[in-house]
Design a protein around this motif. Structure first.
Motif, PDB file in Angstrom:
ATOM      1  N   MET A  80       0.851  -1.208   0.000  1.00  0.00           N
ATOM      2  CA  MET A  80       0.000   0.000   0.000  1.00  0.00           C
ATOM      3  C   MET A  80       0.884   1.255   0.000  1.00  0.00           C
ATOM      4  O   MET A  80       1.999   1.198   0.481  1.00  0.00           O
ATOM      5  N   ASP A  81       0.409   2.369  -0.482  1.00  0.00           N
ATOM      6  CA  ASP A  81       1.228   3.578  -0.453  1.00  0.00           C
ATOM      7  C   ASP A  81       1.253   4.162   0.952  1.00  0.00           C
ATOM      8  O   ASP A  81       0.335   3.943   1.751  1.00  0.00           O
ATOM      9  N   ALA A  82       2.313   4.873   1.198  1.00  0.00           N
ATOM     10  CA  ALA A  82       2.535   5.393   2.551  1.00  0.00           C
ATOM     11  C   ALA A  82       1.428   6.351   2.975  1.00  0.00           C
ATOM     12  O   ALA A  82       0.991   6.351   4.120  1.00  0.00           O
ATOM     13  N   LYS A  83       0.985   7.176   2.047  1.00  0.00           N
ATOM     14  CA  LYS A  83      -0.059   8.157   2.354  1.00  0.00           C
ATOM     15  C   LYS A  83      -1.312   7.477   2.902  1.00  0.00           C
ATOM     16  O   LYS A  83      -1.893   7.920   3.897  1.00  0.00           O
ATOM     17  N   GLY A  84      -1.722   6.424   2.227  1.00  0.00           N
ATOM     18  CA  GLY A  84      -2.927   5.722   2.647  1.00  0.00           C
ATOM     19  C   GLY A  84      -2.792   5.128   4.036  1.00  0.00           C
ATOM     20  O   GLY A  84      -3.688   5.288   4.881  1.00  0.00           O
ATOM     21  N   THR A  85      -1.668   4.475   4.291  1.00  0.00           N
ATOM     22  CA  THR A  85      -1.448   3.867   5.601  1.00  0.00           C
ATOM     23  C   THR A  85      -1.418   4.931   6.686  1.00  0.00           C
ATOM     24  O   THR A  85      -2.028   4.785   7.746  1.00  0.00           O
ATOM     25  N   ARG A  86      -0.733   6.018   6.383  1.00  0.00           N
ATOM     26  CA  ARG A  86      -0.644   7.105   7.357  1.00  0.00           C
ATOM     27  C   ARG A  86      -2.022   7.637   7.727  1.00  0.00           C
ATOM     28  O   ARG A  86      -2.340   7.810   8.905  1.00  0.00           O
ATOM     29  N   GLU A  87      -2.841   7.869   6.708  1.00  0.00           N
ATOM     30  CA  GLU A  87      -4.201   8.352   6.990  1.00  0.00           C
ATOM     31  C   GLU A  87      -4.998   7.341   7.788  1.00  0.00           C
ATOM     32  O   GLU A  87      -5.774   7.691   8.673  1.00  0.00           O
ATOM     33  N   HIS A  88      -4.795   6.080   7.442  1.00  0.00           N
ATOM     34  CA  HIS A  88      -5.485   5.017   8.158  1.00  0.00           C
ATOM     35  C   HIS A  88      -5.102   5.038   9.643  1.00  0.00           C
ATOM     36  O   HIS A  88      -5.954   4.893  10.522  1.00  0.00           O
ATOM     37  N   ILE A  89      -3.815   5.212   9.893  1.00  0.00           N
ATOM     38  CA  ILE A  89      -3.334   5.284  11.276  1.00  0.00           C
ATOM     39  C   ILE A  89      -3.966   6.467  12.008  1.00  0.00           C
ATOM     40  O   ILE A  89      -4.467   6.333  13.127  1.00  0.00           O
ATOM     41  N   VAL A  90      -3.963   7.625  11.348  1.00  0.00           N
ATOM     42  CA  VAL A  90      -4.510   8.822  11.997  1.00  0.00           C
ATOM     43  C   VAL A  90      -5.981   8.637  12.320  1.00  0.00           C
ATOM     44  O   VAL A  90      -6.439   9.003  13.405  1.00  0.00           O
ATOM     45  N   ARG A  91      -6.717   8.040  11.373  1.00  0.00           N
ATOM     46  CA  ARG A  91      -8.145   7.820  11.626  1.00  0.00           C
ATOM     47  C   ARG A  91      -8.350   6.917  12.836  1.00  0.00           C
ATOM     48  O   ARG A  91      -9.174   7.202  13.713  1.00  0.00           O
ATOM     49  N   ALA A  92      -7.614   5.816  12.878  1.00  0.00           N
ATOM     50  CA  ALA A  92      -7.758   4.863  13.989  1.00  0.00           C
ATOM     51  C   ALA A  92      -7.338   5.507  15.310  1.00  0.00           C
ATOM     52  O   ALA A  92      -8.012   5.345  16.331  1.00  0.00           O
ATOM     53  N   ALA A  93      -6.224   6.237  15.276  1.00  0.00           N
ATOM     54  CA  ALA A  93      -5.747   6.889  16.500  1.00  0.00           C
ATOM     55  C   ALA A  93      -6.757   7.933  16.973  1.00  0.00           C
ATOM     56  O   ALA A  93      -7.015   8.062  18.172  1.00  0.00           O
ATOM     57  N   ASP A  94      -7.325   8.656  16.024  1.00  0.00           N
ATOM     58  CA  ASP A  94      -8.322   9.678  16.349  1.00  0.00           C
ATOM     59  C   ASP A  94      -9.453   9.052  17.165  1.00  0.00           C
ATOM     60  O   ASP A  94      -9.808   9.534  18.251  1.00  0.00           O
ATOM     61  N   GLU A  95      -9.972   7.973  16.653  1.00  0.00           N
ATOM     62  CA  GLU A  95     -11.100   7.326  17.337  1.00  0.00           C
ATOM     63  C   GLU A  95     -10.688   6.792  18.713  1.00  0.00           C
ATOM     64  O   GLU A  95     -11.410   6.974  19.694  1.00  0.00           O
ATOM     65  N   LEU A  96      -9.523   6.156  18.773  1.00  0.00           N
ATOM     66  CA  LEU A  96      -9.091   5.575  20.043  1.00  0.00           C
ATOM     67  C   LEU A  96      -8.765   6.649  21.078  1.00  0.00           C
ATOM     68  O   LEU A  96      -9.112   6.510  22.255  1.00  0.00           O
ATOM     69  N   PHE A  97      -8.098   7.713  20.636  1.00  0.00           N
ATOM     70  CA  PHE A  97      -7.807   8.810  21.567  1.00  0.00           C
ATOM     71  C   PHE A  97      -9.117   9.372  22.119  1.00  0.00           C
ATOM     72  O   PHE A  97      -9.191   9.737  23.293  1.00  0.00           O
ATOM     73  N   TYR A  98     -10.116   9.443  21.274  1.00  0.00           N
ATOM     74  CA  TYR A  98     -11.409   9.969  21.714  1.00  0.00           C
ATOM     75  C   TYR A  98     -12.078   9.013  22.707  1.00  0.00           C
ATOM     76  O   TYR A  98     -12.531   9.430  23.771  1.00  0.00           O
ATOM     77  N   LYS A  99     -12.118   7.750  22.351  1.00  0.00           N
ATOM     78  CA  LYS A  99     -12.913   6.810  23.148  1.00  0.00           C
ATOM     79  C   LYS A  99     -12.186   6.279  24.391  1.00  0.00           C
ATOM     80  O   LYS A  99     -12.821   5.931  25.378  1.00  0.00           O
ATOM     81  N   GLN A 100     -10.857   6.204  24.338  1.00  0.00           N
ATOM     82  CA  GLN A 100     -10.112   5.666  25.481  1.00  0.00           C
ATOM     83  C   GLN A 100      -9.276   6.725  26.180  1.00  0.00           C
ATOM     84  O   GLN A 100      -8.778   6.486  27.286  1.00  0.00           O
ATOM     85  N   GLY A 101      -9.103   7.849  25.532  1.00  0.00           N
ATOM     86  CA  GLY A 101      -8.169   8.846  26.047  1.00  0.00           C
ATOM     87  C   GLY A 101      -6.812   8.664  25.410  1.00  0.00           C
ATOM     88  O   GLY A 101      -6.458   7.575  24.964  1.00  0.00           O
ATOM     89  N   PHE A 102      -6.027   9.738  25.371  1.00  0.00           N
ATOM     90  CA  PHE A 102      -4.720   9.703  24.717  1.00  0.00           C
ATOM     91  C   PHE A 102      -3.750   8.799  25.459  1.00  0.00           C
ATOM     92  O   PHE A 102      -3.149   7.884  24.886  1.00  0.00           O
ATOM     93  N   GLU A 103      -3.614   9.025  26.753  1.00  0.00           N
ATOM     94  CA  GLU A 103      -2.610   8.277  27.510  1.00  0.00           C
ATOM     95  C   GLU A 103      -2.949   6.793  27.598  1.00  0.00           C
ATOM     96  O   GLU A 103      -2.069   5.942  27.533  1.00  0.00           O
ATOM     97  N   HIS A 104      -4.220   6.495  27.726  1.00  0.00           N
ATOM     98  CA  HIS A 104      -4.644   5.111  27.895  1.00  0.00           C
ATOM     99  C   HIS A 104      -4.586   4.318  26.597  1.00  0.00           C
ATOM    100  O   HIS A 104      -4.787   3.107  26.589  1.00  0.00           O
ATOM    101  N   THR A 105      -4.325   4.995  25.491  1.00  0.00           N
ATOM    102  CA  THR A 105      -4.210   4.312  24.200  1.00  0.00           C
ATOM    103  C   THR A 105      -2.740   4.046  23.892  1.00  0.00           C
ATOM    104  O   THR A 105      -1.926   4.960  23.900  1.00  0.00           O
TER     105      THR A 105
END
Lengths: 191, 191
Positions: A1-26
């Motif tokens: 996969m291209d790097a851009k796509g993976t990076r965006e995928h990571i940001v999306r997943a992190a966004d949701e997890l930071f929201y639902k679990q908190g930053f430190e707890h993720t």
DNA sequence: CTCTTATTAGGACGGATGTCCTAAGGTATC
DNA sequence: GATACCTTAGGACATCCGTCCTAATAAGAG
């Protein structure tokens, strides 16, 4: 996969997890697991956890900006636009009950951690703050537009906190309606 | 030293650290260091971190209860008592700017952690909620006393969140004064 | 003083975390 | 098909965490 796509995928997943679990707890492992990549690959895209946080905040700002543009297109009147903002607490009722306001809870957490990204997080608030200020100015309240904008922000945050504490949808709707009525009353005061 | 004294000392230190750093971000070592005892001794008084949290929450409830009793003694009118509550955001201005509201930020954090003590934390809110409800009832608003109490709680929480984000004391004072005026207006509606 | 109990200190433990390295697998270009 | 670069996987690492155990000390009762 291209790097851009993976990076965006990571940001999306992190966004949701930071929201639902908190930053430190993720953890790195949590995000890697959600994306479906290895922890090692992670390091290729983001060197530190703080880098991810910065990317998540930047993404949130960009997304909110798009949202505000859309609201401006959808709503013809300034009061309608402000009411559209207030309506978030009802539209996102379920998430807010469980995880609170994404902006408010993040700034709260980062403030306690003494985290350097605190200012970037506050910038999300500022985005709404100035947009609301513009609407109040358009409403003929240029003199105290920023005060009124801050009032709307504070009221929304208060609703979100209590909504999270009590899961009371009647309360949420009642307070939102009350705040909308207040906005209309402010509009009436113009001229 | 006697066990009771050490235990209280631990709870006090943990209370402050949980408030200022957050529950998760505070370690056994942090609390032990603040108290000046060893991590091992810790285990003698509290088996788990959750036990400490439970004790801290219980202590907060007891302390708030004492505070409410004192306010009842100091303030003669129901409106005055409600205004006394609102005044917290100004009296504790400095701490709130840095660490937010002790009650709101704790419930927010515990909700995200999915922590079992969440309900106990909400109980602190409920303490204020029913007390404020009683005051509004005494104000002749028995019918919607709880709604009004929730409104005051939400407004205060909103002020605390924005105060933490912007450190703007003018805003805090303006909003507090506005809310006090609202309380007086509610009183005027009795008859 | 002696024995028992209450309290303390210090460290061991398994596990999780953020960070970093290295080797392998893909992909595109010539 | 060979070469160079982009992307990935898996694990090593030092550190910190919550928990737990054990031995030493303090305190109090007889």
């Amino acid at each position: 996969m291209d790097a851009k796509g993976t990076r965006e995928h990571i940001v999306r997943a992190a966004d949701e997890l930071f929201y639902k679990q908190g930053f430190e707890h993720t953890s790195f492992a949590d995000v890697a697991g959600a994306v479906g990549i290895s922890r090692g690959n992670f390091y290729y895209h983001f060197k530190t956890k703080d880098d991810i946080l910065a990317a998540v905040i930047a993404a949130r700002i960009a997304e909110r900006r798009r949202m505000l543009d859309q609201w401006e297109a959808e709503q013809d009147t300034p009061a309608g636009r402000i009411r559209r903002y207030i309506n978030i607490v009802i539209a996102n009722e379920t998430d807010i009950e469980d995880y609170g306001c994404p902006v408010g809870t993040l700034t709260t957490e980062l403030a306690k951690l003494g985290h350097g990204c605190m200012d970037s997080a506050t910038a999300i608030f500022t985005l709404f703050r100035s947009w609301l200020g513009e609407q109040f100015t358009a409403l003929g309240r240029a003199d105290d537009a920023d005060d009124l904008a801050m009032h709307v922000l504070a009221a929304s945050q208060g609703i979100a906190v209590m909504s999270q504490a009590y899961h009371d949808r009647e309360f949420t709707r009642r307070e939102a309606a009350q705040l909308c009525a207040w906005v209309d009353a402010q509009a009436a005061k113009e001229e």
